[in-house]
Write a protein that holds these residues in place. Structure first.
Motif, PDB file in Angstrom:
ATOM      1  N   PHE A   1    -103.960 -40.463  -9.944  1.00  0.00           N
ATOM      2  CA  PHE A   1    -103.089 -41.928  -9.636  1.00  0.00           C
ATOM      3  C   PHE A   1    -103.651 -42.392  -8.143  1.00  0.00           C
ATOM      4  CE2 PHE A   1    -100.018 -43.361  -6.160  1.00  0.00           C
ATOM      5  CZ  PHE A   1     -99.914 -44.566  -6.887  1.00  0.00           C
ATOM      6  N   SER A   2    -104.319 -43.808  -8.655  1.00  0.00           N
ATOM      7  CA  SER A   2    -105.319 -44.272  -7.484  1.00  0.00           C
ATOM      8  C   SER A   2    -104.540 -45.448  -6.780  1.00  0.00           C
ATOM      9  CB  SER A   2    -106.173 -44.960  -8.013  1.00  0.00           C
ATOM     10  OG  SER A   2    -107.197 -43.900  -8.249  1.00  0.00           O
ATOM     11  N   CYS A   3    -104.677 -45.850  -5.533  1.00  0.00           N
ATOM     12  CA  CYS A   3    -103.923 -46.994  -5.045  1.00  0.00           C
ATOM     13  C   CYS A   3    -104.529 -47.400  -3.769  1.00  0.00           C
ATOM     14  CB  CYS A   3    -102.730 -46.054  -4.477  1.00  0.00           C
ATOM     15  SG  CYS A   3    -101.549 -47.130  -3.507  1.00  0.00           S
ATOM     16  N   GLU A   4    -104.535 -48.536  -3.531  1.00  0.00           N
ATOM     17  CA  GLU A   4    -105.144 -49.386  -2.051  1.00  0.00           C
ATOM     18  C   GLU A   4    -104.256 -49.062  -1.111  1.00  0.00           C
ATOM     19  OE1 GLU A   4    -106.425 -53.265  -2.461  1.00  0.00           O
ATOM     20  OE2 GLU A   4    -107.086 -53.060  -0.165  1.00  0.00           O
ATOM     21  N   ILE A   5    -104.677 -48.530  -0.104  1.00  0.00           N
ATOM     22  CA  ILE A   5    -103.865 -48.619   1.389  1.00  0.00           C
ATOM     23  C   ILE A   5    -103.934 -49.948   2.040  1.00  0.00           C
ATOM     24  CG2 ILE A   5    -103.637 -47.263   3.379  1.00  0.00           C
ATOM     25  CD1 ILE A   5    -103.168 -45.524   1.068  1.00  0.00           C
ATOM     26  N   THR A   6    -102.979 -50.718   2.017  1.00  0.00           N
ATOM     27  CA  THR A   6    -102.968 -51.861   2.527  1.00  0.00           C
ATOM     28  C   THR A   6    -102.396 -52.164   3.842  1.00  0.00           C
ATOM     29  OG1 THR A   6    -100.460 -52.623   1.680  1.00  0.00           O
ATOM     30  CG2 THR A   6    -102.422 -52.858   0.300  1.00  0.00           C
ATOM     31  N   ASP A   7    -102.695 -53.132   4.634  1.00  0.00           N
ATOM     32  CA  ASP A   7    -102.110 -53.417   6.097  1.00  0.00           C
ATOM     33  C   ASP A   7    -100.369 -53.446   5.977  1.00  0.00           C
ATOM     34  OD1 ASP A   7    -103.809 -53.216   7.816  1.00  0.00           O
ATOM     35  OD2 ASP A   7    -104.771 -54.978   7.192  1.00  0.00           O
ATOM     36  N   GLU A   8    -100.143 -54.000   4.671  1.00  0.00           N
ATOM     37  CA  GLU A   8     -98.475 -54.302   4.427  1.00  0.00           C
ATOM     38  C   GLU A   8     -97.930 -52.830   4.384  1.00  0.00           C
ATOM     39  OE1 GLU A   8     -97.702 -56.410   0.826  1.00  0.00           O
ATOM     40  OE2 GLU A   8     -95.389 -56.134   1.164  1.00  0.00           O
ATOM     41  N   MET A   9     -98.493 -51.817   3.662  1.00  0.00           N
ATOM     42  CA  MET A   9     -98.000 -50.556   3.569  1.00  0.00           C
ATOM     43  C   MET A   9     -97.835 -50.071   5.051  1.00  0.00           C
ATOM     44  SD  MET A   9    -100.149 -49.347   0.207  1.00  0.00           S
ATOM     45  CE  MET A   9     -99.514 -47.500   0.387  1.00  0.00           C
ATOM     46  N   ILE A  10     -98.927 -50.229   5.840  1.00  0.00           N
ATOM     47  CA  ILE A  10     -98.982 -49.523   7.134  1.00  0.00           C
ATOM     48  C   ILE A  10     -97.806 -50.270   7.933  1.00  0.00           C
ATOM     49  CG2 ILE A  10    -100.266 -49.217   9.425  1.00  0.00           C
ATOM     50  CD1 ILE A  10    -102.852 -49.053   7.542  1.00  0.00           C
ATOM     51  N   GLN A  11     -97.796 -51.377   7.988  1.00  0.00           N
ATOM     52  CA  GLN A  11     -96.656 -52.170   8.621  1.00  0.00           C
ATOM     53  C   GLN A  11     -95.244 -51.618   8.172  1.00  0.00           C
ATOM     54  OE1 GLN A  11     -96.783 -54.220  11.242  1.00  0.00           O
ATOM     55  NE2 GLN A  11     -94.615 -54.595  11.359  1.00  0.00           N
ATOM     56  N   LYS A  12     -95.107 -51.506   6.920  1.00  0.00           N
ATOM     57  CA  LYS A  12     -93.689 -51.152   6.360  1.00  0.00           C
ATOM     58  C   LYS A  12     -93.537 -49.442   6.650  1.00  0.00           C
ATOM     59  CE  LYS A  12     -92.223 -53.999   2.352  1.00  0.00           C
ATOM     60  NZ  LYS A  12     -92.455 -53.988   1.118  1.00  0.00           N
ATOM     61  N   PHE A  13     -94.505 -48.956   6.668  1.00  0.00           N
ATOM     62  CA  PHE A  13     -94.206 -47.464   6.976  1.00  0.00           C
ATOM     63  C   PHE A  13     -93.772 -47.217   8.507  1.00  0.00           C
ATOM     64  CE2 PHE A  13     -95.222 -43.215   8.454  1.00  0.00           C
ATOM     65  CZ  PHE A  13     -94.898 -42.407   7.434  1.00  0.00           C
ATOM     66  N   ALA A  14     -94.537 -48.260   9.217  1.00  0.00           N
ATOM     67  CA  ALA A  14     -94.220 -48.093  10.673  1.00  0.00           C
ATOM     68  C   ALA A  14     -92.674 -48.564  10.792  1.00  0.00           C
ATOM     69  CB  ALA A  14     -94.973 -49.033  11.601  1.00  0.00           C
ATOM     70  N   GLU A  15     -92.228 -49.490  10.308  1.00  0.00           N
ATOM     71  CA  GLU A  15     -90.783 -49.844  10.198  1.00  0.00           C
ATOM     72  C   GLU A  15     -89.883 -48.808   9.926  1.00  0.00           C
ATOM     73  OE1 GLU A  15     -90.600 -53.659   8.258  1.00  0.00           O
ATOM     74  OE2 GLU A  15     -92.166 -54.532   9.345  1.00  0.00           O
ATOM     75  N   VAL A  16     -90.045 -48.111   8.777  1.00  0.00           N
ATOM     76  CA  VAL A  16     -89.239 -47.001   8.307  1.00  0.00           C
ATOM     77  C   VAL A  16     -89.300 -45.622   9.290  1.00  0.00           C
ATOM     78  CG1 VAL A  16     -88.969 -45.251   6.421  1.00  0.00           C
ATOM     79  CG2 VAL A  16     -89.728 -47.438   5.802  1.00  0.00           C
TER      80      VAL A  16
END
Lengths: 142, 142
Positions: free
Chosen positions: A11-26
């Protein structure tokens, strides 16, 4: 959905800045090596890197969606190479053992970047979803 | 910020529905045992449970913010009891070993719920932030 010994899945997936921001919030993990480009330039990486646990989140997704895993019993993770914002990672799953009577399986979990480098390696222990029914014996799972 | 052998640290946090929703969005893991109350009622848990990896995210936060960890090298996780939305968990960290020459430490990581039950146990391997400077030898970290 079920799976058997030897099954493989990618399964492939791009690591986006949005994911990094959301992960920081969680998580509340705003470590500057993930969030602050100027700071990150002073580190050995030379730029921001993604939180290691984002890979773990993607492994859990691949297990749940790809294999229809019921419940996570355990996971080991070795972070070997950094993942950078904009990288495309591929999660490789390989069912390496199953105890059919209890519905418990071991799955090798490897995360590679777009250059084929191993960024994270480890193993998951999981309970097949067919075994998730109402049982009131020892709760051994999450 | 630094730490030494034997240091202990605790950090408590409520597991909210918002965290579960955001984690599902980051990971793409919308397993109904986390998201669908009606489905969850049919499982052994009797209600929705939080993603196991939310605990891992909180461990990474406690390591980064509490111990000032530079970089994650590894983590083991055993999920022993489910965590439910609304639970208040406490992350317990205990520095159990340090290789001072390389800045590498082992940290016991235990997550308990508000009843004192161990939900997740494991160990982190981390690189102290003082060792995060520009070094071009083998990248061994995330």
């Amino acid at each position: 959905m079920s799976f058997k010994l030897g099954d493989r899945l990618e399964f492939s997936c791009e690591i986006t800045d949005e994911m990094i921001q959301k992960f920081a919030e969680v998580s509340g993990d705003f470590n500057p090596v993930h969030m602050d480009e100027e700071y990150a330039k002073t580190t050995r990486f030379g730029r921001r890197i993604a939180h290691g646990m984002i890979s773990a989140a993607l492994i859990s997704r691949a297990l749940a969606r790809g294999l229809g895993v019921g419940v996570y019993l355990g996971q080991t993770l070795k972070f070997q190479q950094p993942i950078f914002p904009g990288d495309t990672v591929t999660i490789h799953l390989h069912v390496t053992a199953i105890r059919e009577s209890r519905g418990i399986a071991s799955v090798e979990t490897i995360v590679k970047n777009q250059n084929g480098e191993v960024c994270v390696k480890g193993d998951a222990t999981i309970l097949k979803s067919e075994f998730l029914g109402k049982k009131k014996e020892a709760a051994e799972s999450v």
